[in-house]
Design a protein around this motif. Structure first.
Motif, short mmCIF file in Angstrom:
data_model
loop_
_atom_site.label_atom_id
_atom_site.label_comp_id
_atom_site.label_asym_id
_atom_site.label_seq_id
_atom_site.Cartn_x
_atom_site.Cartn_y
_atom_site.Cartn_z
N ASP A 80 28.98 -1.41 -2.07
CA ASP A 80 28.19 -2.54 -1.58
C ASP A 80 27.67 -2.27 -0.16
O ASP A 80 26.50 -2.52 0.15
CB ASP A 80 29.07 -3.80 -1.61
CG ASP A 80 28.37 -4.97 -0.94
OD1 ASP A 80 27.34 -5.40 -1.49
OD2 ASP A 80 28.83 -5.43 0.13
N THR A 81 28.53 -1.70 0.67
CA THR A 81 28.12 -1.44 2.06
C THR A 81 27.03 -0.37 2.09
O THR A 81 26.03 -0.50 2.83
CB THR A 81 29.34 -0.99 2.90
OG1 THR A 81 30.38 -1.95 2.72
CG2 THR A 81 28.99 -0.90 4.37
N LEU A 82 27.20 0.67 1.29
CA LEU A 82 26.18 1.72 1.24
C LEU A 82 24.85 1.16 0.71
O LEU A 82 23.77 1.51 1.20
CB LEU A 82 26.64 2.85 0.32
CG LEU A 82 27.28 4.07 0.98
CD1 LEU A 82 27.73 5.05 -0.09
CD2 LEU A 82 26.30 4.75 1.95
N ASP A 83 24.97 0.31 -0.29
CA ASP A 83 23.80 -0.32 -0.87
C ASP A 83 23.01 -1.07 0.21
O ASP A 83 21.80 -0.88 0.38
CB ASP A 83 24.29 -1.31 -1.96
CG ASP A 83 23.18 -1.82 -2.83
OD1 ASP A 83 22.05 -1.29 -2.73
OD2 ASP A 83 23.43 -2.76 -3.62
N ARG A 84 23.72 -1.86 0.99
CA ARG A 84 23.05 -2.64 2.04
C ARG A 84 22.54 -1.73 3.14
O ARG A 84 21.48 -1.95 3.71
CB ARG A 84 24.01 -3.69 2.60
CG ARG A 84 24.26 -4.82 1.58
CD ARG A 84 25.10 -5.95 2.14
NE ARG A 84 26.47 -5.55 2.40
CZ ARG A 84 27.09 -5.65 3.57
NH1 ARG A 84 26.47 -6.14 4.60
NH2 ARG A 84 28.35 -5.27 3.72
N ALA A 85 23.30 -0.65 3.43
CA ALA A 85 22.88 0.29 4.49
C ALA A 85 21.56 0.95 4.13
O ALA A 85 20.64 1.07 4.94
CB ALA A 85 23.96 1.33 4.71
N VAL A 86 21.48 1.39 2.89
CA VAL A 86 20.26 2.09 2.44
C VAL A 86 19.09 1.10 2.40
O VAL A 86 17.97 1.42 2.82
CB VAL A 86 20.50 2.74 1.06
CG1 VAL A 86 19.22 3.28 0.48
CG2 VAL A 86 21.53 3.87 1.19
N ALA A 87 19.37 -0.12 1.93
CA ALA A 87 18.31 -1.12 1.83
C ALA A 87 17.79 -1.50 3.22
O ALA A 87 16.60 -1.77 3.41
CB ALA A 87 18.84 -2.36 1.12
N ALA A 88 18.69 -1.48 4.20
CA ALA A 88 18.32 -1.94 5.55
C ALA A 88 17.64 -0.84 6.37
O ALA A 88 17.14 -1.11 7.46
CB ALA A 88 19.57 -2.40 6.29
N MET A 89 17.63 0.38 5.83
CA MET A 89 17.11 1.50 6.62
C MET A 89 15.61 1.36 6.86
O MET A 89 14.86 1.12 5.93
CB MET A 89 17.38 2.79 5.87
CG MET A 89 17.35 3.99 6.76
SD MET A 89 17.54 5.41 5.73
CE MET A 89 16.20 5.18 4.62
N PRO A 90 15.18 1.48 8.11
CA PRO A 90 13.75 1.37 8.37
C PRO A 90 12.98 2.56 7.78
O PRO A 90 13.54 3.65 7.65
CB PRO A 90 13.66 1.39 9.91
CG PRO A 90 14.93 2.02 10.37
CD PRO A 90 15.96 1.78 9.31
N SER A 91 11.75 2.35 7.46
CA SER A 91 10.83 3.34 6.93
C SER A 91 11.43 4.14 5.76
O SER A 91 11.29 5.35 5.68
CB SER A 91 10.31 4.31 7.99
OG SER A 91 11.35 5.10 8.50
#
Ligand SMILES: Cc1ncc(COP(=O)(O)O)c(C=O)c1O
Length: 485
Positions: free
Chosen positions: A471-482
Motif C-alpha cells: 500500500d505504501t509503495l502504491d501511494r509512493a509511486v502514485a504521488a511521484m511527480p512527472s
C-alpha cells in the motif's frame, strides 16, 4: 578507556509508539537525547556509503527493534522491509540469542580456531547437514571474507590438483556484487562501486553477461534467447583459456542489481559448463541463503551441487558477525595432508569460528527450522509478489520479480524504452515510504541502474505488514511527480 556505553531500556508496552515513549538511557544522564547522539555521531563517525551531508539533514538513530520494526531515538517506528542490510532473517528482538551469547562468553569467550571449540563444531555439522552432508566449513567474519576465502581456496586447490597448470582466474558476472574487499570488488561487476579504487590488480577477475532478463544484455527474450547469457560464459572461458580459470562465482538470484531471477535452466547450464572445463562452481549465498528465497539456499531451487558455497548474513541473522566458506569434500580432500605435504588451508583469521558468534548462529538456524521460516518465506513470498504485481497498473512500474521474501520492483520512465527512473525520482519514492514508516531498499547499479526498489523483509513479517508495504509503495509511486504516462 572509552566512555560508558549507551544502552536503552525498553518498556514492553503496546500502541503506536510502543518502545519510544518510556525509553530511558542507562549509564548516561537522562538529558542525553537524540540530538546529543547525532552530535556525537556527526563529529566522530565516518559512515559507509551514505553521503555525510545527507546525514546532516536526516538521520535514523536506531535504538531498539522487535520482529520487523525498528525504533528511532525519537520514538518513531519503521517497518524494516530490508531486514537491515538483507540480513535479519529471524527478525529483531530475540532476547534468547543474547542469553546464548552471554552463556557462551562466560564459558569460553574466545580461542583461535586453529584449535576446536564446541559451538563451531556443532554449527559446522548443522550447516553441512543443510547442504547435504558432504562438506567442510571454513569460518570467517563477513560475506566479503567468505567470498575472498573461496577465491583463495579455489586457487590453492587448482595449484595442488593441477600440477603444471596455472589456473587462477575467477569469472564473475557484470552487475554482480560479491563484497567490499579489493578482491571481491574485482570479482563483482558494478563499475561505479569499483571506480574510486581502480585499478584492481591484474587479469585474475573477468566477467561475463548476467541473466538479467528485463535488461537482457543481448536484447533477447526468454525462452527464444536460447540462454545466450550462459553461452556467453562458455565464450568467456574459451576466450580466457580454460587452463587459466579456477572457478566461476554466481549469486543464484542476483540481489544487488535489483533481484534478477534467472531462467530455470540457467544455473544447471552454468554448472554443466563448469564441469565440462574442470572449473569449480562457487555459489554466493550471502543474501540468498537461510530461507530468504523460499528454500534453505538459493541454488537448491535448481538442484545444482556447487563446489564452494559462501554464507553470511542469515547464518546468524546478524545478531553477531559470522560467515563461512563451505567446500565440498571433493575439494576438502585436497587440503588433507601431513605437515610435510604442506596441503593445509594457507590462510588464517583471528575471529573465525568465534565461540559466541557460532553459538548464536547455531541457535538462529534452529529457530529458523523450528519456526519453519523457510516455508513461511516461500508462502508469504507468493503473497508479496502477487501484491506487488498489482502495482503494474502504474505505467512507471516496468517489472516486478522475486522469489521467496526477496523482491524487486523496477521503475522506468516508460515501459517502451525501459529508460530507468531518474535518481531524484527514486529518492522521492524512497523518502515517501520512509515518511510513511516503511524502509525500502534500492538496487546498487550506480547512477544508471539504481532504479529498482528492493524488498527483503525479516522472514517473520506478517501478511498485514506485507499489505502495508504494498500500500505504501502504491501511494509512493502514485504521488511521484512527472511519472510517465
Ligand atoms: C551477494 C553478496 N555477497 C557478498 C556480500 C558481502 O558481504 P559483507 O557485507 O558481509 O562483507 C554482500 C553484501 O551485501 C552481498 O550482497
Amino acid at each position: 578507556m572509552t566512555g560508558p556505553a549507551v544502552f536503552y531500556s525498553l518498556g514492553a508496552t503496546t500502541g503506536n509508539r510502543a518502545f519510544g515513549t518510556d525509553m530511558t538511557l542507562v549509564n548516561e544522564p537522562d538529558s542525553i537525547m537524540r540530538e546529543e547522539i547525532v552530535r556525537r555521531d556527526l563529529g566522530n563517525v565516518l559512515h559507509p556509503i551514505v553521503p555525510h551531508k545527507q546525514l546532516e539533514r536526516r538521520q535514523l538513530v536506531a535504538v531498539a527493534a522487535e520482529n520487523s520494526t525498528i525504533v528511532d531515538a525519537d520514538g518513531a517506528e519503521y517497518l524494516d522491509a530490508m531486514a537491515g542490510l538483507w540480513c535479519v532473517n529471524i527478525g529483531y528482538g530475540r532476547a534468547e540469542l543474547a542469553a546464548v551469547a552471554a552463556e557462551q562468553m562466560q564459558a569460553l569467550a574466545y580461542y583461535p580456531h586453529t584449535a576446536m571449540n564446541v559451538p563451531a563444531a556443532s554449527l559446522a555439522e548443522k550447516i553441512n547437514g543443510l547442504l547435504g552432508g558432504d562438506h567442510h566449513v571454513y569460518f570467517v567474519n563477513s560475506g566479503s571474507e567468505a567470498n575472498e576465502a573461496g577465491f583463495k581456496i579455489a586457487r590453492q586447490y587448482m595449484k595442488q590438483e593441477h600440477l603444471g597448470e596455472f589456473r587462477y582466474k575467477t569469472i564473475g558476472r557484470y552487475w554482480a556484487y560479491h563484497g567490499t574487499t579489493l578482491g571481491t570488488l574485482a570479482a563483482g561487476g558494478m563499475g561505479e562501486r569499483k571506480s574510486k579504487f581502480e585499478p584492481l590488480g591484474g587479469n585474475d577477475f573477468v566477467h561475463t553477461a548476467p541473466p538479467y532478463c528485463y535488461r537482457c544484455p543481448f536484447g533477447l527474450s526468454y525462452p527464444s534467447c536460447g540462454l545466450a547469457c550462459a553461452k556467453n560464459l562458455e565464450t568467456t572461458i574459451l576466450g580466457e583459456g580454460p587452463e587459466t580459470v579456477a572457478e566461476v562465482i554466481v549469486e543464484p538470484i542476483m540481489s544487488g542489481v535489483g533481484v534478477a531471477v534467472p531462467p530455470d535452466e540457467y544455473l544447471p547450464e552454468v554448472a554443466g559448463i563448469c564441469r565440462k572445463y574442470g572449473l569449480l562452481l562457487h555459489v554466493d549465498e550471502v543474501i540468498n541463503g537461510f530461507g530468504r528465497t523460499g528454500k534453505m539456499f538459493g541454488h537448491q531451487h535448481w538442484e545444482v551441487t556447487p563446489d564452494i558455497v559462501s554464507i553470511a548474513k542469515g547464518i546468524s541473522s546478524a545478531y553477531l558477525p559470522i560467515a563461512a566458506t563451505v567446500v565440498k569434500n571433493a575439494v576438502f580432500q585436497s587440503f588433507l595432508g601431513e605437515p610435510s605435504e604442506n596441503r593445509q588451508v594457507a590462510q588464517v583469521n583471528t575471529y573465525g569460528g568465534h565461540p559466541a558468534a557460532a553459538a548464536v548462529a547455531l541457535r538462529n538456524i534452529e529457530i529458523l527450522l523450528e519456526e519453519k521460516l523457510t516455508e513461511r518465506s516461500a508462502e508469504n513470498g507468493h503473497y508479496l509478489l502477487d501484491g506487488l504485481r498489482s502495482l503494474m497498473r502504474h505505467p512507471v512500474v516496468g517489472d516486478v520479480r522475486g522469489k521467496g521474501l526477496l523482491a524487486g520492483v523496477e521503475l522506468v520512465q516508460s515501459r517502451d524504452t525501459k529508460e530507468p527512473l531518474e535518481p531524484r525520482q527514486m529518492e522521492v519514492v524512497i523518502d515517501f515510504c520512509r515518511d510513511n514508516g516503511v524502509i525500502v531498499g534500492r538496487s546498487g547499479g550506480g547512477r544508471r541502474y539504481s532504479n529498482t526498489i528492493t524488498l527483503c523483509p525479516p522472514l517473520v513479517i506478517t501478511r498485514g505488514e506485507i499489505d502495508r508495504i504494498i500500500d505504501t509503495l502504491d501511494r509512493a509511486v502514485a504521488a511521484m511527480p512527472s511519472a510517465a504516462g
